[in-house]
Scaffold this active site. Structure first.
Site, mmCIF file in Angstrom:
data_model
loop_
_atom_site.group_PDB
_atom_site.id
_atom_site.type_symbol
_atom_site.label_atom_id
_atom_site.label_comp_id
_atom_site.label_asym_id
_atom_site.label_seq_id
_atom_site.Cartn_x
_atom_site.Cartn_y
_atom_site.Cartn_z
ATOM 1 N N LYS A 147 0.659 -1.199 0.008
ATOM 2 C CA LYS A 147 -0.218 0.058 0.473
ATOM 3 C C LYS A 147 0.975 1.366 0.338
ATOM 4 O O LYS A 147 2.336 1.470 -0.045
ATOM 5 C CB LYS A 147 -1.110 0.242 1.589
ATOM 6 C CG LYS A 147 -2.034 -1.651 1.429
ATOM 7 C CD LYS A 147 -3.095 -1.221 2.693
ATOM 8 C CE LYS A 147 -4.356 -1.979 2.610
ATOM 9 N NZ LYS A 147 -4.683 -2.202 3.433
ATOM 10 N N TYR A 153 -11.299 -3.388 -3.894
ATOM 11 C CA TYR A 153 -12.621 -4.272 -2.814
ATOM 12 C C TYR A 153 -14.534 -3.800 -3.353
ATOM 13 O O TYR A 153 -15.141 -3.138 -3.681
ATOM 14 C CB TYR A 153 -12.289 -3.066 -1.737
ATOM 15 C CG TYR A 153 -10.987 -2.527 -1.870
ATOM 16 C CD1 TYR A 153 -10.697 -3.698 -0.397
ATOM 17 C CD2 TYR A 153 -10.074 -2.135 -1.391
ATOM 18 C CE1 TYR A 153 -9.318 -3.506 0.190
ATOM 19 C CE2 TYR A 153 -8.735 -1.503 -1.036
ATOM 20 C CZ TYR A 153 -8.187 -2.310 -0.454
ATOM 21 O OH TYR A 153 -7.607 -2.293 -0.036
ATOM 22 N N ASN A 171 -1.842 -0.022 6.712
ATOM 23 C CA ASN A 171 -1.528 -1.380 7.193
ATOM 24 C C ASN A 171 -0.327 -1.921 6.467
ATOM 25 O O ASN A 171 -1.006 -3.105 6.699
ATOM 26 C CB ASN A 171 -2.626 -2.196 8.307
ATOM 27 C CG ASN A 171 -3.938 -2.406 7.272
ATOM 28 O OD1 ASN A 171 -3.152 -1.862 5.244
ATOM 29 N ND2 ASN A 171 -4.431 -3.240 7.387
ATOM 30 N N HIS A 210 -2.222 -5.732 1.417
ATOM 31 C CA HIS A 210 -3.543 -6.162 1.439
ATOM 32 C C HIS A 210 -2.934 -7.571 0.452
ATOM 33 O O HIS A 210 -1.807 -7.993 0.304
ATOM 34 C CB HIS A 210 -3.986 -5.507 0.155
ATOM 35 C CG HIS A 210 -5.372 -6.472 -0.790
ATOM 36 N ND1 HIS A 210 -6.478 -6.063 0.325
ATOM 37 C CD2 HIS A 210 -5.155 -7.362 -1.624
ATOM 38 C CE1 HIS A 210 -7.342 -7.061 -0.440
ATOM 39 N NE2 HIS A 210 -6.490 -7.622 -1.891
ATOM 40 N N GLU A 266 -8.980 -11.230 -7.404
ATOM 41 C CA GLU A 266 -7.907 -10.649 -7.357
ATOM 42 C C GLU A 266 -7.541 -10.117 -8.484
ATOM 43 O O GLU A 266 -6.613 -9.484 -8.661
ATOM 44 C CB GLU A 266 -7.234 -9.945 -6.259
ATOM 45 C CG GLU A 266 -8.731 -9.832 -5.153
ATOM 46 C CD GLU A 266 -8.141 -9.653 -3.802
ATOM 47 O OE1 GLU A 266 -7.430 -9.793 -3.758
ATOM 48 O OE2 GLU A 266 -8.801 -8.971 -2.702
HETATM 49 P P1 IDP Z 1 -7.528 -6.510 5.574
HETATM 50 O O1 IDP Z 1 -6.500 -5.824 5.029
HETATM 51 O O2 IDP Z 1 -7.126 -7.336 7.016
HETATM 52 O O3 IDP Z 1 -7.890 -8.369 4.622
HETATM 53 P P2 IDP Z 1 -10.280 -5.856 5.086
HETATM 54 O O4 IDP Z 1 -11.391 -6.010 6.351
HETATM 55 O O5 IDP Z 1 -10.682 -6.526 3.604
HETATM 56 O O6 IDP Z 1 -8.708 -6.926 6.570
HETATM 57 O O7 IDP Z 1 -10.472 -4.532 4.694
HETATM 58 C C1 IDP Z 1 -9.845 -3.781 4.094
HETATM 59 C C2 IDP Z 1 -8.945 -2.021 4.764
HETATM 60 O O8 IDP Z 1 -9.814 -1.138 5.806
HETATM 61 C C3 IDP Z 1 -8.437 -2.731 5.631
HETATM 62 O O9 IDP Z 1 -6.765 -2.859 5.393
HETATM 63 C C4 IDP Z 1 -8.026 -1.580 6.670
HETATM 64 O O10 IDP Z 1 -6.697 -0.917 5.776
HETATM 65 C C5 IDP Z 1 -9.368 -0.568 6.310
HETATM 66 N N1 IDP Z 1 -10.231 -1.431 7.289
HETATM 67 C C6 IDP Z 1 -10.819 -2.078 7.685
HETATM 68 N N2 IDP Z 1 -10.667 -2.432 8.851
HETATM 69 C C7 IDP Z 1 -11.374 -0.802 9.061
HETATM 70 C C8 IDP Z 1 -11.192 -0.268 10.719
HETATM 71 O O11 IDP Z 1 -12.664 -0.731 11.120
HETATM 72 N N3 IDP Z 1 -10.980 0.695 11.402
HETATM 73 C C9 IDP Z 1 -9.623 1.161 9.925
HETATM 74 N N4 IDP Z 1 -9.481 0.904 9.087
HETATM 75 C C10 IDP Z 1 -10.499 -0.311 8.179
HETATM 76 MG MG MG Z 2 -9.608 -8.060 2.721
#
Ligand code: IDP
Ligand code: MG
Length: 183
Positions: free
Chosen positions: A11, A51, A157, A160, A171
């Site tokens: 990212k 997404y 974070n 992805h 994807e």
């Molecule tokens: P993942 O990346 O661990 O698979 P996902 O649920 O697919 O998590 O969510 C996609 C992205 O959206 C996350 O990587 C994060 O950057 C953001 N995100 C998801 N849930 C939250 C939240 O509750 N607070 C803030 N950011 C979130």
């Molecule tokens: Mg995800």
């Protein structure tokens, strides 16, 4: 044979912080093979389509944020104007589009035994603050949902990774033409 392919995106924060080599080397050292790789500046439309927009995905994303707000004692209605999980999911998706288009990203396909599950394990859980040491998110970030909520953004974070073999297939097709993925 359980040999799989999975999609990984470094990212904008990973690229901006100069962690591209470091993160790729973790996957390589674990034994995964890079079979496609490119750097792109994604458009908002691309991220919007990448997404999922299903109610199920929006609700699950919304619920995660509502839980973080609850733990912090933040009133979601006062903060973001709604406490409906699907609506909150839509707000997260909008912030996610902003995040993922804020700078260049590196998109790649990794191949190996049980690649989908193993890459998720190396990456760690969604929030860096609860990602264990030894995982990419745990070792290279200290972000958390409460700080992100305070700053009105998603959690930064770094990585992805596809979360199931069927999602991985979708994807990979999204970012690469068939002939761009090598055997
Ligand atoms: P993942 O990346 O661990 O698979 P996902 O649920 O697919 O998590 O969510 C996609 C992205 O959206 C996350 O990587 C994060 O950057 C953001 N995100 C998801 N849930 C939250 C939240 O509750 N607070 C803030 N950011 C979130
Ligand atoms: Mg995800």
């Amino acid at each position: 044979m359980p040999v799989e392919k999975t999609l990984v995106i470094l990212k904008p924060d990973a690229v901006a912080r100069g962690l591209v080599g470091e993160i790729i080397s973790r996957f390589e050292k674990a034994g995964l093979k890079i079979v496609a790789l490119k750097m792109v500046k994604a458009s908002p439309e691309e991220i919007e389509r990448f997404y999922p927009s299903s109610e199920e995905w929006l609700r699950s994303a919304g619920q995660k944020l509502l839980k973080a707000y609850q733990e912090l004692g933040i009133d979601p209605r006062a903060k973001i104007g709604t406490d409906d999980p699907v609506e909150v999911g839509r707000i997260i998706k909008r912030s996610l589009v902003k995040y993922m288009t804020s700078g260049p990203i590196v998109v790649m396909v990794l191949k190996g035994n049980r690649a989908v599950e193993i890459v998720r394990k190396l990456v760690g859980p969604t929030s860096p603050h609860s990602a264990p040491p030894g995982t990419i998110r745990g070792d290279y970030s200290i972000d958390s949902p409460d700080l992100a909520a305070e700053e009105g953004r998603v959690v930064f974070n770094l990585v992805h990774a596809s979360d199931s073999p069927s999602e991985a297939e979708r994807e990979i097709r999204f970012w690469f033409r068939e002939e761009e993925v090598l055997e």
